[in-house]
Scaffold this motif. Sequence first.
Motif, mmCIF file in Angstrom:
data_model
loop_
_atom_site.group_PDB
_atom_site.id
_atom_site.type_symbol
_atom_site.label_atom_id
_atom_site.label_comp_id
_atom_site.label_asym_id
_atom_site.label_seq_id
_atom_site.Cartn_x
_atom_site.Cartn_y
_atom_site.Cartn_z
ATOM 1 N N ARG A 39 0.843 -1.195 0.000
ATOM 2 C CA ARG A 39 0.000 0.000 0.000
ATOM 3 C C ARG A 39 0.881 1.249 0.000
ATOM 4 O O ARG A 39 0.997 1.937 1.009
ATOM 5 N N TRP A 40 1.499 1.496 -1.172
ATOM 6 C CA TRP A 40 2.328 2.676 -1.339
ATOM 7 C C TRP A 40 2.295 3.093 -2.793
ATOM 8 O O TRP A 40 1.580 2.500 -3.587
ATOM 9 N N HIS A 41 3.049 4.107 -3.165
ATOM 10 C CA HIS A 41 2.964 4.660 -4.522
ATOM 11 C C HIS A 41 3.839 3.932 -5.550
ATOM 12 O O HIS A 41 3.709 4.184 -6.732
ATOM 13 N N ARG A 42 4.702 3.032 -5.123
ATOM 14 C CA ARG A 42 5.570 2.309 -6.061
ATOM 15 C C ARG A 42 5.225 0.822 -6.065
ATOM 16 O O ARG A 42 6.055 -0.028 -5.816
ATOM 17 N N GLN A 43 3.983 0.511 -6.415
ATOM 18 C CA GLN A 43 3.512 -0.869 -6.389
ATOM 19 C C GLN A 43 4.064 -1.694 -7.541
ATOM 20 O O GLN A 43 4.280 -2.896 -7.390
ATOM 21 N N ARG A 126 0.943 2.787 -9.470
ATOM 22 C CA ARG A 126 0.059 2.045 -8.577
ATOM 23 C C ARG A 126 -0.993 1.366 -9.434
ATOM 24 O O ARG A 126 -1.256 1.781 -10.573
#
Length: 167
Positions: A39-43, A126
């Motif tokens: 659950r972050w911006h660099r999935q 994401r």
Amino acid sequence: MGTIKALCISEKKGTLKTPVHKALFQTEWGMVGDAHAGRWHRQVSFLGLAEIEAFRKRGIDVKLGAFGENIVAEGFRFKDLPVGTRLRAGEVWFEITQIGKECHKSCAIRSQVGDCIMPREGVFARVLHGGWIEEGDALEITEEKISLDAAIITASDKGSKGLREDE
């Protein structure tokens, strides 16, 4: 429009990724089973095939996934796409959130050959809507809106027991 040439996964951070023929992407998580999902911006990470081939022309034999990229595609120079660009492969939707990154000092490729292109050429995204992707699937930039169905249900214990008026 481009074509997905490789889907790559690693179970542990800091290791080279291994190509797989088919992968499941989970909404707001990333590639199922990949160590960088979360659950972050660099999935999910993207890298263009042309950039990998240019690196190989320097005499360095690198396999797909060696730079830590999840998706290798032909037909895009990903770093030229602005943050916010939406990409779609079948039912899977991505949104670019970051262009490039700081290289890890312990990066496997950097320590082997003295250079890594992911910090300069890679982008991160994401997963807006999940599903399956296979090698050879089309990848496209899209400005379509994602159509999602939603409902709101409000439950009240006190209202159901008659302790207050349920409005």
